[in-house]
Write a protein that holds these residues in place. Structure first.
Motif, mmCIF file in Angstrom:
data_model
loop_
_atom_site.group_PDB
_atom_site.id
_atom_site.type_symbol
_atom_site.label_atom_id
_atom_site.label_comp_id
_atom_site.label_asym_id
_atom_site.label_seq_id
_atom_site.Cartn_x
_atom_site.Cartn_y
_atom_site.Cartn_z
ATOM 1 N N ARG A 27 0.802 -1.093 -0.088
ATOM 2 C CA ARG A 27 0.054 0.023 0.049
ATOM 3 C C ARG A 27 0.972 1.156 0.017
ATOM 4 O O ARG A 27 1.986 1.116 0.715
ATOM 5 N N GLU A 28 0.425 2.329 -0.626
ATOM 6 C CA GLU A 28 1.475 3.675 -0.783
ATOM 7 C C GLU A 28 0.737 4.794 -0.006
ATOM 8 O O GLU A 28 -0.504 5.332 -0.291
ATOM 9 N N GLY A 29 1.547 5.196 0.599
ATOM 10 C CA GLY A 29 1.128 6.660 1.285
ATOM 11 C C GLY A 29 2.110 7.653 0.627
ATOM 12 O O GLY A 29 2.783 7.388 -0.259
ATOM 13 N N PRO A 30 1.920 8.852 1.142
ATOM 14 C CA PRO A 30 2.656 10.041 0.621
ATOM 15 C C PRO A 30 4.326 9.868 0.600
ATOM 16 O O PRO A 30 4.944 10.215 -0.592
ATOM 17 N N ASN A 31 4.794 9.221 1.612
ATOM 18 C CA ASN A 31 6.234 8.908 1.555
ATOM 19 C C ASN A 31 6.818 7.659 2.232
ATOM 20 O O ASN A 31 7.813 7.820 2.923
#
Length: 107
Positions: A27-31
């Motif tokens: 899963r991808e978050g901002p950083n």
């Protein structure tokens, strides 16, 4: 047992691991990236692909990074699936060797 993304990924976000995951558990978050513990099949493929060695088996997470176990589980429920490799963050080289970045995670 599941795998956990830890400190070295924060503000770097290399995505080499995403390309090899057979079940799309990242899963991808901002950083930062996390692994969804409910989706991970413990295949270990991502571990070797991470250029900053940010991924550990849950039982092997260093004692000073155990907060990442809960963070991966929590954020995996909030962030979207990432299935293709992207460029790392612009300042990834500067941040790769810095430790203690838990408070730098953008939620």
């Amino acid at each position: 047992m599941t795998y956990v993304v830890t400190d070295a990924c924060v503000k770097c976000k290399y995505t080499d691991c995403v390309d090899v995951c057979p079940v799309d558990c990242f899963r991808e978050g901002p950083n930062f990236l996390v692994i969804d513990p409910d989706e991970c099949i413990d295949c270990t493929l991502c571990v070797a692909e991470c250029p900053v060695e940010a991924i550990y088996a849950e039982d092997d997470v260093p004692a000073n990074m155990t907060q990442y176990i809960a963070a991966n589980a929590e954020l995996a429920k909030q962030w979207p699936i990432i299935v293709q490799k992207k460029e790392p963050l612009p300042e990834h080289e500067e941040w790769a060797s810095i430790s203690g970045k838990f408070d730098q995670i953008e939620r």
